[in-house]
Enzyme design. Structure first.
Site, mmCIF file in Angstrom:
data_model
loop_
_atom_site.group_PDB
_atom_site.id
_atom_site.type_symbol
_atom_site.label_atom_id
_atom_site.label_comp_id
_atom_site.label_asym_id
_atom_site.label_seq_id
_atom_site.Cartn_x
_atom_site.Cartn_y
_atom_site.Cartn_z
ATOM 1 N N ASP A 47 1.597 -8.758 1.323
ATOM 2 C CA ASP A 47 2.430 -7.750 1.997
ATOM 3 C C ASP A 47 2.784 -8.229 3.410
ATOM 4 O O ASP A 47 3.965 -8.229 3.821
ATOM 5 C CB ASP A 47 1.617 -6.432 2.038
ATOM 6 C CG ASP A 47 2.444 -5.219 2.411
ATOM 7 O OD1 ASP A 47 3.673 -5.350 2.553
ATOM 8 O OD2 ASP A 47 1.848 -4.131 2.561
ATOM 9 N N SER A 101 -3.142 -6.294 -6.819
ATOM 10 C CA SER A 101 -4.472 -5.649 -6.724
ATOM 11 C C SER A 101 -5.674 -6.594 -6.767
ATOM 12 O O SER A 101 -6.811 -6.115 -6.643
ATOM 13 C CB SER A 101 -4.682 -4.577 -7.814
ATOM 14 O OG SER A 101 -4.033 -3.375 -7.469
ATOM 15 N N THR A 102 -5.467 -7.897 -6.953
ATOM 16 C CA THR A 102 -6.650 -8.763 -7.106
ATOM 17 C C THR A 102 -7.130 -9.373 -5.790
ATOM 18 O O THR A 102 -8.063 -10.180 -5.795
ATOM 19 C CB THR A 102 -6.412 -9.889 -8.138
ATOM 20 O OG1 THR A 102 -5.416 -10.775 -7.630
ATOM 21 C CG2 THR A 102 -5.989 -9.338 -9.483
ATOM 22 N N ASN A 127 0.873 -1.186 0.000
ATOM 23 C CA ASN A 127 0.000 0.000 0.000
ATOM 24 C C ASN A 127 0.905 1.230 0.000
ATOM 25 O O ASN A 127 2.123 1.105 0.129
ATOM 26 C CB ASN A 127 -0.973 -0.009 1.187
ATOM 27 C CG ASN A 127 -0.236 -0.073 2.513
ATOM 28 O OD1 ASN A 127 0.571 0.805 2.810
ATOM 29 N ND2 ASN A 127 -0.470 -1.119 3.289
HETATM 30 N N1 AR6 Z 1 2.351 -15.538 -2.159
HETATM 31 C C1 AR6 Z 1 1.767 -15.209 -3.341
HETATM 32 N N2 AR6 Z 1 0.575 -14.587 -3.422
HETATM 33 C C2 AR6 Z 1 -0.058 -14.285 -2.274
HETATM 34 C C3 AR6 Z 1 0.475 -14.587 -1.001
HETATM 35 C C4 AR6 Z 1 1.734 -15.237 -0.976
HETATM 36 N N3 AR6 Z 1 2.335 -15.565 0.177
HETATM 37 N N4 AR6 Z 1 -0.417 -14.159 -0.054
HETATM 38 C C5 AR6 Z 1 -1.470 -13.627 -0.709
HETATM 39 N N5 AR6 Z 1 -1.263 -13.704 -2.043
HETATM 40 P P1 AR6 Z 1 -3.410 -8.853 -1.658
HETATM 41 P P2 AR6 Z 1 -3.795 -6.327 -3.143
HETATM 42 C C6 AR6 Z 1 -2.126 -13.287 -3.158
HETATM 43 O O1 AR6 Z 1 -4.685 -8.637 -0.930
HETATM 44 O O2 AR6 Z 1 -5.104 -6.760 -3.660
HETATM 45 C C7 AR6 Z 1 -2.306 -5.511 1.753
HETATM 46 O O3 AR6 Z 1 -2.870 -5.366 3.026
HETATM 47 C C8 AR6 Z 1 -3.605 -13.092 -2.887
HETATM 48 O O4 AR6 Z 1 -4.263 -14.343 -2.801
HETATM 49 O O5 AR6 Z 1 -2.237 -9.312 -0.881
HETATM 50 O O6 AR6 Z 1 -2.822 -5.669 -4.084
HETATM 51 C C9 AR6 Z 1 -1.449 -4.328 1.346
HETATM 52 O O7 AR6 Z 1 -0.797 -3.733 2.450
HETATM 53 C C10 AR6 Z 1 -3.987 -12.313 -4.126
HETATM 54 O O8 AR6 Z 1 -4.137 -13.208 -5.229
HETATM 55 O O9 AR6 Z 1 -2.942 -7.493 -2.422
HETATM 56 C C11 AR6 Z 1 -2.455 -3.399 0.740
HETATM 57 O O10 AR6 Z 1 -3.114 -2.615 1.716
HETATM 58 C C12 AR6 Z 1 -2.768 -11.437 -4.392
HETATM 59 O O11 AR6 Z 1 -1.706 -12.009 -3.611
HETATM 60 C C13 AR6 Z 1 -3.439 -4.323 0.081
HETATM 61 O O12 AR6 Z 1 -3.357 -5.560 0.806
HETATM 62 C C14 AR6 Z 1 -2.925 -9.981 -3.993
HETATM 63 O O13 AR6 Z 1 -3.732 -9.875 -2.843
HETATM 64 C C15 AR6 Z 1 -3.068 -4.610 -1.360
HETATM 65 O O14 AR6 Z 1 -4.097 -5.338 -1.949
#
Ligand code: AR6
Length: 181
Positions: A42, A125-126, A32
């Site tokens: 993250d 972002s997904t 973020n």
């Molecule tokens: N390895 C690979 N992919 C992952 C992992 C992992 N260990 N863990 C989750 N994912 P998101 P965003 C996938 O929500 O939508 C955070 O709080 C998950 O299943 O992590 O960009 C940040 O600080 C999904 O397919 O990221 C921001 O505030 C993908 O990673 C916000 O979330 C992205 O999901 C960013 O949201």
């Protein structure tokens, strides 16, 4: 502008897995704008990297959506972490597509500047940011494959997908891209 040098051979892979365990020169964090950690990938990256990552991130003064900043990888197998805040999905009329495309391009430019050969991305972002998966996968694959067509240090890019639906979406986007080109 980055210089076009290095190795021409390129590879693109889509795998199911945990990016915190992936061995690459650089892994990308779907961050973020504070760069101070969060949930999802993250949180997992900060957890696995250890507290040194947060200390370095604090000194970066955040990052704008669509841009990218690089840190060390600390306890991760990766040498670097490239942090990029993706766009929050607001229906598609707020420049989300362009911002997501910028995330991929800016991360690849930074990786190339650091002469990384291998880079791994999560599906930016997904998750919490709710960008539609199929649309995000199309943008990501397009940007990555266009970028690595040119001779760069970056020669191998992997999408590390955390669930089967995400993996399927990126594989389908890759199939569509290669079918068209
Ligand atoms: N390895 C690979 N992919 C992952 C992992 C992992 N260990 N863990 C989750 N994912 P998101 P965003 C996938 O929500 O939508 C955070 O709080 C998950 O299943 O992590 O960009 C940040 O600080 C999904 O397919 O990221 C921001 O505030 C993908 O990673 C916000 O979330 C992205 O999901 C960013 O949201």
């Amino acid at each position: 502008m980055h210089k076009l040098k290095g190795v021409v051979a390129m590879g693109f892979h889509v795998i199911l897995g945990d990016i915190t365990r992936f061995r690459a020169d650089a892994i990308v964090n779907a961050a973020n704008t504070s760069l101070l950690g969060g949930g999802g990938v993250d949180g997992a990256i900060h957890q696995a990297a250890g507290p040194g990552l947060l200390v370095e991130c604090r000194a970066l003064n955040g990052c704008k959506t669509g841009e990218a900043k690089i840190t060390g990888g600390y306890n991760l197998p990766a040498k670097y972490v490239i942090h990029t805040p993706g766009p929050v999905w607001r229906g598609g009329g707020s420049g989300e597509d362009g911002l997501l495309a910028s995330c991929y391009t800016n991360c690849l430019i930074l990786a190339d500047e650091k002469r990384c050969k291998t880079v791994a991305f999560p599906s930016i972002s997904t998750g919490v940011y709710r960008f539609p998966l199929k649309r995000a996968a199309g943008i990501a694959v397009n940007k990555i494959l266009s970028f690595i067509k040119a001779p760069l240090y970056v020669k191998d890019v992997t999408m590390v997908c955390f669930d089967a639906a995400t993996e399927a979406a990126y594989k389908a986007a890759y199939g569509e891209f290669t079918g068209k080109n």
